[in-house]
Scaffold this motif. Structure first.
Motif, mmCIF file in Angstrom:
data_model
loop_
_atom_site.group_PDB
_atom_site.id
_atom_site.type_symbol
_atom_site.label_atom_id
_atom_site.label_comp_id
_atom_site.label_asym_id
_atom_site.label_seq_id
_atom_site.Cartn_x
_atom_site.Cartn_y
_atom_site.Cartn_z
ATOM 1 N N LYS A 125 -4.910 36.621 40.783
ATOM 2 C CA LYS A 125 -5.245 35.237 40.427
ATOM 3 C C LYS A 125 -6.709 35.127 39.997
ATOM 4 N N THR A 126 -7.591 35.782 40.736
ATOM 5 C CA THR A 126 -9.023 35.690 40.435
ATOM 6 C C THR A 126 -9.340 36.278 39.069
ATOM 7 N N ARG A 127 -8.731 37.403 38.746
ATOM 8 C CA ARG A 127 -8.993 38.071 37.470
ATOM 9 C C ARG A 127 -8.105 37.543 36.343
ATOM 10 N N LYS A 128 -7.255 36.543 36.675
ATOM 11 C CA LYS A 128 -6.392 35.876 35.696
ATOM 12 C C LYS A 128 -5.498 36.860 34.941
ATOM 13 N N ILE A 129 -5.003 37.838 35.680
ATOM 14 C CA ILE A 129 -4.048 38.781 35.104
ATOM 15 C C ILE A 129 -2.725 38.067 34.868
ATOM 16 N N LEU A 130 -2.302 37.277 35.865
ATOM 17 C CA LEU A 130 -1.195 36.337 35.715
ATOM 18 C C LEU A 130 -1.753 34.967 36.082
ATOM 19 N N GLN A 131 -1.623 34.003 35.186
ATOM 20 C CA GLN A 131 -2.280 32.714 35.385
ATOM 21 C C GLN A 131 -1.330 31.638 35.891
ATOM 22 N N LYS A 132 -0.262 32.017 36.550
ATOM 23 C CA LYS A 132 0.684 31.062 37.100
ATOM 24 C C LYS A 132 0.446 30.900 38.598
ATOM 25 N N THR A 133 0.947 29.795 39.129
ATOM 26 C CA THR A 133 0.733 29.509 40.554
ATOM 27 C C THR A 133 1.862 30.052 41.423
ATOM 28 N N ALA A 134 3.074 30.130 40.860
ATOM 29 C CA ALA A 134 4.223 30.586 41.646
ATOM 30 C C ALA A 134 4.336 32.105 41.568
ATOM 31 N N LEU A 135 3.428 32.801 42.243
ATOM 32 C CA LEU A 135 3.416 34.262 42.226
ATOM 33 C C LEU A 135 3.920 34.805 43.560
ATOM 34 N N ARG A 136 4.614 35.928 43.471
ATOM 35 C CA ARG A 136 5.123 36.592 44.675
ATOM 36 C C ARG A 136 4.776 38.070 44.589
ATOM 37 N N VAL A 137 4.431 38.656 45.733
ATOM 38 C CA VAL A 137 4.026 40.061 45.748
ATOM 39 C C VAL A 137 4.993 40.870 46.610
ATOM 40 N N LYS A 138 5.327 42.059 46.122
ATOM 41 C CA LYS A 138 6.119 43.023 46.876
ATOM 42 C C LYS A 138 5.383 44.350 46.834
#
Length: 334
Positions: free
Chosen positions: A271-284
Motif C-alpha cells: 500500500k505504501t509503495r502503491k504497488i496495488l492502489q486498492k483498499t480491498a487487499l488480502r495477503v496469503k
C-alpha cells in the motif's frame, strides 16, 4: 409519495392493474438480480482465491527448488574433503603451503561458478576470515565484486550449523554495473575432527533477478508476489529498478518475526509503495526453507467482480428501460 398515490387512485381500473402487474414483476426480478450478484460474487471470489492459492503453492515450490539447487552446490563443497584439507594450512597461516592451497581452491571455485548458471561468485572463508573466492562479475579470484561482507556479518553466521540465507544486498561498482546480490552460507567441518568445530564456511552469491524470474510472470494488475525473510527483509520484488527494502516492523523488541507479522507488514509495504492502489487487499503466504523465507501474495479481492458489476448495471438499465416502454405503450393504447 402522496401525489403518486393520488395519481394511482385516479387511474382507470385497467391502468391500475397494469401498474400493479409491472410492480409485481419488477420487484421479484430485482430480488433475483441482487441474489444472483451475491452468489456470483461469492463464486468468483472463491475461484479466484483458489487460483491464487494454487499459484502461491506453485511459486513456493519452484522457489524452494531454486534454493535447493544452490544448496546442492554448497553441500558438494561441504562433503568434499579437498576443501577442508586445503583450509588447514590457510587457517594456521603456514606460508609454505598456504599459497598453493589458495590457488587450488580458487581453481575449483572457478570451475563450479562456470558450471552453474546464475552464480555470481563462491567464497570460502577460513577461521581467521582468510578468503579464497572466484567472482564471475570481475572474472577474477583477486578482485571481488560480490563479497563485501564485513566481520560483523561473519560473527553472526559463524556459529550457525544450518544453512543461512542472507538478505539481498545492492552492490554497484563502476565498470561492473548494479546487482542485487543474494547469499547462501554454510559451515565447513572436517569430519575427522568434528569435535573441534568449524574450520571455515562457504558463501555462494547469486543474482536476485534469477529468483525474480521464477515468480514475476504470475504478477498481474490484481495480484503481486513478494519474497521476504523472517527478519523482515524484502529480498525479492518484481518492481522496476527495485532495491532491497525492509518491512516496517518493531526491530527493537525482536529480530525474528512470525508469519502473521510478516504478512501484515507486507500488506502495508504494498500500500505504501502503491504497488496495488486498492483498499480491498488480502495477503496469503507460505513459509519455505524451515520458515526462514516467506513467499507472499497480495491480491485485490474485488478485481474479479468489476466486469460482473458492469454487466449487472447494464441489465438493470435495460430492464428499467423495458419497464418504462411498457408503461408508455399501455398508457397511450388504453
Amino acid at each position: 409519495m402522496k401525489k403518486i398515490w393520488n395519481k394511482f387512485q385516479s387511474l382507470a381500473v385497467a391502468k391500475k392493474l397494469l401498474a400493479l402487474s409491472l410492480v409485481m414483476s419488477i420487484v421479484p426480478i430485482c430480488c433475483i438480480l441482487v441474489l444472483n450478484y451475491q452468489l456470483s460474487g461469492s463464486v468468483v471470489r472463491t475461484q479466484t482465491g483458489e487460483l491464487i492459492q494454487a499459484n502461491l503453492e506453485q511459486n513456493a515450490s519452484n522457489i524452494e527448488n531454486f534454493y535447493k539447487g544452490y544448496e546442492k552446490i554448497i553441500q558438494g563443497i561441504y562433503t568434499d574433503e579437498f576443501y577442508t584439507q586445503r583450509l588447514k594450512p590457510i587457517n594456521r597461516w603456514d606460508n609454505s603451503e598456504r599459497y598453493q592451497a589458495e590457488h587450488e581452491i580458487g581453481e575449483r571455485l572457478q570451475e563450479l561458478c562456470y558450471n552453474n548458471s546464475g552464480v555470481l561468485g563462491i567464497a570460502i572463508f577460513g577461521t581467521h576470515y582468510d578468503t579464497c573466492f572466484y567472482d564471475t562479475v570481475t572474472q577474477s579470484g583477486q578482485s571481488s565484486f560480490c563479497f563485501d561482507l564485513n566481520n560483523n556479518t561473519m560473527e553472526l553466521i559463524k556459529d550457525e550449523r544450518r544453512t543461512i540465507y542472507l538478505p539481498s544486498v545492492c552492490i554497484a561498482q563502476e565498470g561492473y554495473g548494479i546487482y542485487n546480490c543474494m547469499y547462501v552460507v554454510h559451515q565447513l567441518t572436517d569430519f575427522s575432527e568434528y569435535q573441534k568445530g568449524s574450520v571455515g564456511f562457504v558463501i555462494l552469491c547469486f543474482d536476485e533477478t534469477m529468483l525474480e524470474y521464477i515468480y514475476s510472470s504470475g504478477n498481474t494488475k490484481s495480484n503481486v508476489t513478494l519474497i521476504a525473510d523472517n527478519k523482515g527483509n524484502v529480498i525479492s520484488s518484481a518492481e522496476n529498478n527495485w532495491k532491497p527494502q525492509k518491512l516496517e516492523l518493531d526491530r527493537e523488541k525482536k529480530a525474528v518475526f512470525t508469519q502473521e507479522e510478516i504478512e501484515k507488514a507486507a500488506l502495508k509495504y504494498v500500500k505504501t509503495r502503491k504497488i496495488l492502489q486498492k483498499t480491498a487487499l488480502r495477503v496469503k503466504s507460505k513459509g519455505i526453507l524451515k520458515n526462514q523465507i516467506y513467499v507472499l501474495n497480495i491480491q485485490d479481492v474485488n478485481y474479479g467482480m468489476r466486469n460482473f458489476a458492469y454487466i449487472s448495471v447494464i441489465i438493470v438499465l435495460v430492464g428499467a428501460l423495458a419497464a418504462v416502454l411498457c408503461i408508455l405503450l399501455a398508457w397511450y393504447t388504453s
